[in-house]
Design an enzyme around this catalytic site. Structure first.
Site, PDB file in Angstrom:
ATOM      1  N   GLU A 167      40.000  30.041  34.473  1.00 36.07           N
ATOM      2  CA  GLU A 167      40.342  31.378  33.999  1.00 36.07           C
ATOM      3  C   GLU A 167      40.139  32.386  35.126  1.00 36.07           C
ATOM      4  OE1 GLU A 167      38.441  32.558  30.329  1.00 36.07           O
ATOM      5  OE2 GLU A 167      38.371  34.669  30.942  1.00 36.07           O
ATOM      6  N   GLU A 172      38.947  43.594  33.371  1.00 35.71           N
ATOM      7  CA  GLU A 172      38.342  43.885  32.085  1.00 35.71           C
ATOM      8  C   GLU A 172      37.590  45.212  32.231  1.00 35.71           C
ATOM      9  OE1 GLU A 172      37.041  39.917  29.863  1.00 35.71           O
ATOM     10  OE2 GLU A 172      36.210  40.020  31.905  1.00 35.71           O
TER      11      GLU A 172
END
Length: 290
Positions: A167, A172
């Site tokens: 990932e 974010e």
């Protein structure tokens, strides 16, 4: 800065030279810095279309639910839907991904409680477009506020179960840190709070302006940047032993706005509603699948 001036010239040339097709239309959009004047994306989504239209199913999958996905692994409170109120075009060249309080009486099954109090959207390009080596750019304005976790990220297409899947969190912005952008890698022996990454501080809250969030994924090296300025580079030597490097593969893109859960914590009365990620474009440069 001289580098920004050079990048602005690159931008102008890119706009003239790039006549590529689009995953969701091909209108005119504000550009962001690119690394090569004549570089053209091999896949792109520009989100031109009428207001209220959902993003093209040719380019995007819409994942739904909460309970069966075990709170999406983080005890999250949103139920992802395929409703245009949660993911649709604004008629001005943008995709809107909006977290909203669940309608009264909706009874959406949740993992951590009987019913989910929020709805939102989670879109992916899995099976439709993926980057192997090169750069992914997403120009977006991200929602900020208590209990929110908007994310632009990638997962590997190697068929392994997470975290061996690999990932890359392109960006974010978490809850009460509205100016902090986190970029993180997760893999077989470095995941959750042990993910490896860096962060950068924006000049203002991420919800106030568009920024271009990018990852440059090359053999043995991944670099994160905002508006063309790198802030973290990962190489195998920076991973914990045994240095499981799982990024030499096709990786697809995900866009979502999560609410509550392990990292941002619960929303409260100050949490904006709707909380909207506004995406101007997505572009893949280099090699991959489209």
């Amino acid at each position: 800065m001289n580098r920004r001036t050079a990048l602005a010239l690159v931008l102008a040339l890119s706009g003239l030279l790039c006549g590529c097709g689009s995953g969701s239309g091909s209108g005119s959009h504000d550009e962001a810095p690119s690394s090569a004047a004549a570089e053209r994306p091999f896949w792109r989504a520009e989100f031109d279309g009428e207001e209220g239209v959902r993003p093209s199913a040719t380019s995007w999958n819409t994942e739904t639910g909460n309970r069966d996905a075990e709170g999406w692994g983080n005890n999250e409170l949103q139920f992802y839907t395929d409703d245009a109120a949660n993911s649709g075009l604004d008629g001005e060249g943008h995709l809107l991904i909006s977290a909203r309080p669940a309608p009264a009486g909706s009874r959406l099954p949740c993992y951590t409680r009987e019913f989910c109090p929020w709805t939102s959207a989670r879109l992916t390009t899995e099976g439709k477009a993926a980057l192997r080596h090169g750069r992914v750019e997403v120009r977006a304005k991200l929602p900020t506020g208590t209990g929110l976790l908007p994310a632009i990220w990638m997962l590997g297409d190697n068929g392994a179960e997470w975290p061996a899947q690999g990932e890359l969190d392109i960006c974010e912005v978490v809850g009460g840190e509205p100016r902090t952008v986190h970029g993180t890698a997760h893999g077989p022996t470095y995941f959750d709070e042990n993910g490896v990454g860096g962060s950068v501080t924006l000049p203002a809250d991420a919800s106030t302006a568009f920024h271009t969030y990018a990852v440059d994924k090359r053999p043995g090296r991944v670099t994160w940047s905002v508006d063309g300025e790198p802030y973290f580079t990962l190489t195998p030597s920076k991973l914990p032993a045994p240095r499981d490097w799982v990024f030499e593969q096709d990786m697809h893109l995900l866009l979502n706005v999560a609410v509550g859960g392990d990292w941002p914590g619960p929303p409260d009365a100050s949490t904006p509603s709707p909380a909207t990620m506004t995406v101007d474009y997505v572009r893949f440069y280099g090699t991959g699948r489209a």
